[in-house]
Design a protein around this motif. Structure first.
Motif: not given
Ligand code: FES
Length: 289
Positions: A243-254, A236-240, A276-285
């Motif tokens: 929000v992504t530039e197109d405002k589509k995704f944000s990441i939070e840690v809990v 997503l090229k963002i940090d925790v 969840v695995t790194p491979k699964k992350v790409a599929e989820i996105l």
């Protein structure tokens, strides 16, 4: 970022740097780590940090030497000590050198956050740190917030429903909205802030259309959720907290999503994904593309 504050944490224990980064990044602070006094000086020669959290006991260069250097070269920088067993002498010397406060190790996220916020407030009062201008909200939005406060004002224990309603109105709970709510309900801003920080439902920053919560609780951590978090940040090229530039995704840690049996876990909006695995992350996105 919170009031454009830049923080440096200096400690020879990577685990301390990582936990401080995790707690303060989640609150929106811009924070970097340095694993020795020398590394810290190199970083400070290239960047301006408002606040330095430093260990005292480090090989090569101890914290007191680093603080002396800071006092001479960067007198405006706020200093907080982060250490386990300080001697009376080192604490006395650190106080004489003008440290703001002291966080005893091991510390809880709440103590770390509290000391950090008080240190920033201290710097602000001295004019070293400027308060970020308050976001402009339409008057109708502020009126709506005031109506909610008025409706619940006389009902004991109503802070959580008020915060929920206000988050629905604004989308998030920035510090000035929290202060408005605290004032309206006759509560201290610190109390309201502690509720907002405690419940992962609340957020102090705007969220994207799809908010991704990544669990860094123990069960998920030991099953290497960090690798998936890194993949997510990379994709997503963002940090925790961003929000992504197109405002589509944000990441939070809990700290725990209450689904430890499925660890490692992420939740996108209301949808829970386990194992969840790194491979699964790409599929989820891709599901949300
Ligand atoms: S530790 Fe991750 S869901 Fe509980």
């Amino acid at each position: 970022m919170v009031d454009d504050i830049k923080i440096l944490v200096v400690d020879d224990e990577r685990v301390v740097i990582r936990s401080v980064e995790m707690v303060l990044k989640a609150e929106g602070y811009d924070i970097e780590g340095a694993s020795s006094g020398k590394d810290a000086i190199l970083k400070m020669e290239q960047n301006n940090y408002n606040l330095v959290l430093t260990d005292l006991n480090m090989p090569e260069m101890d914290g007191i030497t680093l603080i002396r250097w800071l006092r001479q070269q960067k007198p405006e920088t706020g200093i907080v000590i982060l250490t386990g067993y300080p001697s009376q002498e080192t604490i006395k010397e650190a106080l004489e050198l003008g440290i703001i406060d002291y966080v005893p190790k091991p510390f809880t996220p709440a103590v770390l956050l509290d000391v950090t916020q008080r240190a920033i407030e201290w710097l602000r009062k001295r004019g070293v740190v400027e308060e970020k201008p308050t976001e402009e909200f339409p008057p109708s939005m502020l009126d709506e917030i005031d109506r909610v406060i008025k409706q619940y004002k006389e009902i004991p224990g109503s802070s959580i429903p008020v915060l929920q309603r206000c988050q629905q109105i604004v989308g998030y709970l920035p510090p000035h909205v929290q202060k408005r709510i605290a004032k309206g309900l006759n509560l201290s801003p610190a109390h309201v802030h502690s509720i907002v920080s405690f419940y992962s439902y609340f957020t102090m920053k705007p969220r994207g259309d799809h908010n991704i919560r990544v669990c860094l609780g123990t069960a998920c951590y030991v099953k290497r959720i960090e690798e998936s978090l890194n993949k997510l940040k990379q994709e997503l090229k963002i940090d925790v907290g961003d929000v992504t530039e197109d405002k589509k995704f944000s990441i939070e840690v809990v700290r725990c999503l209450g689904a430890c049996g499925l660890a490692p876990v992420i939740v996108v909006d209301e949808e829970t994904y386990g194992a969840v695995t790194p491979k699964k992350v790409a599929e989820i996105l891709e599901e949300y593309a």
